[in-house]
Structures are given as structure tokens and as C-alpha cells.
Motif scaffolding. Sequence first.
Motif, PDB file in Angstrom:
ATOM      1  N   UNK A  20       0.844  -1.180   0.000  1.00  0.00           N
ATOM      2  CA  UNK A  20       0.000   0.000   0.000  1.00  0.00           C
ATOM      3  C   UNK A  20       0.888   1.242   0.000  1.00  0.00           C
ATOM      4  N   UNK A  21       0.470   2.245  -0.745  1.00  0.00           N
ATOM      5  CA  UNK A  21       1.250   3.472  -0.829  1.00  0.00           C
ATOM      6  C   UNK A  21       0.904   4.425   0.291  1.00  0.00           C
ATOM      7  N   UNK A  22       1.906   5.106   0.770  1.00  0.00           N
ATOM      8  CA  UNK A  22       1.729   6.142   1.776  1.00  0.00           C
ATOM      9  C   UNK A  22       2.972   7.002   1.793  1.00  0.00           C
ATOM     10  N   UNK A  36      -2.494   9.897   3.090  1.00  0.00           N
ATOM     11  CA  UNK A  36      -2.448   9.159   1.819  1.00  0.00           C
ATOM     12  C   UNK A  36      -2.486   7.659   2.061  1.00  0.00           C
ATOM     13  N   UNK A  37      -1.761   7.199   3.064  1.00  0.00           N
ATOM     14  CA  UNK A  37      -1.777   5.765   3.353  1.00  0.00           C
ATOM     15  C   UNK A  37      -3.105   5.308   3.919  1.00  0.00           C
ATOM     16  N   UNK A  38      -3.574   6.011   4.945  1.00  0.00           N
ATOM     17  CA  UNK A  38      -4.845   5.629   5.569  1.00  0.00           C
ATOM     18  C   UNK A  38      -6.042   6.034   4.707  1.00  0.00           C
ATOM     19  N   UNK A  39      -6.011   7.261   4.209  1.00  0.00           N
ATOM     20  CA  UNK A  39      -7.172   7.819   3.515  1.00  0.00           C
ATOM     21  C   UNK A  39      -7.406   7.261   2.134  1.00  0.00           C
ATOM     22  N   UNK A  40      -6.350   6.954   1.432  1.00  0.00           N
ATOM     23  CA  UNK A  40      -6.520   6.443   0.068  1.00  0.00           C
ATOM     24  C   UNK A  40      -6.444   4.923   0.060  1.00  0.00           C
ATOM     25  N   UNK A  41      -5.324   4.404   0.519  1.00  0.00           N
ATOM     26  CA  UNK A  41      -5.120   2.957   0.428  1.00  0.00           C
ATOM     27  C   UNK A  41      -5.847   2.183   1.524  1.00  0.00           C
ATOM     28  N   UNK A  42      -5.759   2.669   2.754  1.00  0.00           N
ATOM     29  CA  UNK A  42      -6.386   1.956   3.866  1.00  0.00           C
ATOM     30  C   UNK A  42      -7.894   1.893   3.740  1.00  0.00           C
ATOM     31  N   UNK A  43      -8.494   3.032   3.408  1.00  0.00           N
ATOM     32  CA  UNK A  43      -9.954   3.040   3.265  1.00  0.00           C
ATOM     33  C   UNK A  43     -10.396   2.234   2.054  1.00  0.00           C
ATOM     34  N   UNK A  44      -9.601   2.265   0.985  1.00  0.00           N
ATOM     35  CA  UNK A  44      -9.954   1.487  -0.200  1.00  0.00           C
ATOM     36  C   UNK A  44      -9.929  -0.012   0.095  1.00  0.00           C
TER      37      UNK A  44
END
Length: 154
Positions: A34-36, A116-124
Motif C-alpha cells: 500500500x502506498x503512503x 495518503x496511506x490511511x485515507x486512500x489505500x487503507x480506506x480502499x
Amino acid sequence: MWHEFFPYGFERYLVGGLAIGVGVAVLFVTTGRLGGASTVFSATWSWFSRLPFFQQSSLRDSRNWRAIYALGMLLGGVVYVLAGLPVEGSDIATWRLVLGGLLIGFGARLGGGCTSGHGICGMASLSVGSMLMVAVFLSTAIVTALLMNALGVV
């Protein structure tokens, strides 16, 4: 009414969101990670600092692809400017930007990642922990903005 929220039109946000989505999807498909952005900073320090935290194998082993990931983020900004799209300056004092950056860095480390890590990848990936962290990030930002506004800080 939407012009108030998107003074330059919504297209740039749509394109940006799609580009971010494709970017993190490509990263996940090619690396399984996952990106962050916050871990990019720690992984970069693994080249320069011998402190045990920065020498963790997870940081040392991922620093090459994380450096490419960070360069891709920077390249996106360069392409935006070179395309002649509107750029707005800031009147915020440098010391405030530095202080804000330090506080954000501390929060990202405390929260185990950044927006970016939590909001984009983590939530996805439907991570409950990431959803909780995003709620904390947003709540803190809203309360801080309201407090600063009430104190008359511009």
C-alpha cells in the motif's frame, strides 16, 4: 453553487483523483504494498541514519521503490506546472509551514501513517483502523481550523 467549492472547475480534481487511484492501484499490483507518503520519509532516512529505527528491514528493503514513488509524486507536480495550470502562492509565514510540517509528521508517526496511506489505500481496502484514523485526522483538522478562526488567526 459548486463553483464556490471548485473555482477552477471540478475536472482537475477528477483527473487528479483518478491519477492517484491508478497510481496506488499500479503500486499494489506490482509490489503488493500500500502506498503512503510518511513511510517514504522514514525509508529515505535509512540511507543516512544508523539509528535502529531507520535500519529496520521493512524500511531498508523498501527504500528503492519508495524513492521512485516519491519521485513520481514530485513529477506529478512538475507536469502540472509545466502544463501551465493555475498555481496559487501562499502568504503563510515560513515558520508556520515548518511548524505545521513538524506537527503533521508527529501525527503521522503517532497514527501509524498519513492521510495518503490511511485515507486512500487503507480506506480502499476497507481497513477499520484506517477509517478510524481518517476520522481522527479530519476531526482534528476541523477543530483546529475552527479554533484558529475563533482566535482570529489568519
